[in-house]
Design a protein around this motif. Structure first.
Motif: not given
Length: 252
Positions: A101-104, A140, A96-98, A68-69, A93-94
């Motif tokens: 609405e946050d990064s794992p 985060a 999870y974001r959907l 991921d990023r 990871c994608q």
């Protein structure tokens, strides 16, 4: 005795072994060495670069891969297995974001990869993933994370660790030289020094990537790695010369 119990992944031997998992761990031990060192504001990944064929595009042979990023991993073992596992982690990871609405978090990614590896030790018709991974990244809130997973599905957090061929030698070096509060330069230097303990040909066979808080993964250029190795070699020679001079003075 192993010949009677290593046919199926789901069958334990009488002394409690799953031989297919142990064979997968052996595949990891034969893979190229990878090391990760966690500093205060930086995480460094270093891998032993496998020699490519003369006509092969060396850019296609990657042992450090983004998930991921803010999360990436290095692996030791079977490259094809790593590709499949990394793709599963990227999709998770994608998803999870959907959903959230946050990064794992790094811990979440490590748990997912370990859970996936464990599933492949418990069902018939499949085999374990022949890789171990070093998963690194920043949460985060800026907290750095470093986790290791192996083919059995276990995962654990580390300050510094190595996997693959000669990993025991590298880990012992890290245990002797790692300390809390390493600066960025000290963290990079420690990772390179630990790899040089087991890698031949110096900078030619080393690949180093750096992740800093709030920044994407940065792959060091070959010239930067060569400069680092030259500095380390010069420091080593100076230390040896000083040691010889002190011993000569003591004898006189």
């Amino acid at each position: 005795m192993s010949a009677r119990y290593d046919r199926a992944i789901t069958v334990f031997s009488p002394d409690g072994h799953l031989f297919q998992v142990e064979y997968a761990l052996e595949a990891v031990r034969k893979g190229t060495c990878a090391v990760a060192v966690r500093g205060k504001d930086i995480i460094v990944l270093g891998v032993e670069r496998k020699a490519a064929a003369k006509l092969q595009d060396a850019r296609m042979v990657k042992k450090i891969l983004p998930i991921d990023r803010h999360v990436c991993l290095a692996f030791a073992g079977l490259t094809a297995d790593a590709r499949v596992l990394v793709n599963k982690a990227r999709i998770e990871c994608q998803s999870y974001r959907l959903t959230v609405e946050d990064s794992p978090s790094v811990d979440y990614v490590a748990r997912f990869i370990a859970r996936t590896q464990q599933k492949y030790t418990q069902r018939g018709g499949v085999r374990p993933f022949g890789i171990s991974t070093l998963i690194v990244g920043f949460d985060a809130d800026g907290t750095p994370g470093l986790y290791q997973t192996d083919p059995s599905g276990t995962y654990s957090a580390w300050r510094a660790n190595s996997i693959g061929r000669n990993s025991k030698t590298v880990r012992e070096f890290l245990e002797k030289n790692h300390k809390e509060g390493l600066s960025d330069e000290e963290t990079i230097s420690l990772a390179v020094k630990s790899l040089l303990e087991v890698v031949e040909s110096g900078s030619k066979n080393i690949e180093v990537a750096v992740m800093r808080r709030g920044q994407a993964l940065h792959q060091l250029a070959d010239t930067e790695v060569e400069t680092l190795v030259a500095q380390i070699e010069a420091e080593k020679q100076a230390a040896e010369a000083a040691k010889k001079a002190s011993s000569a003075t003591a004898q006189s």
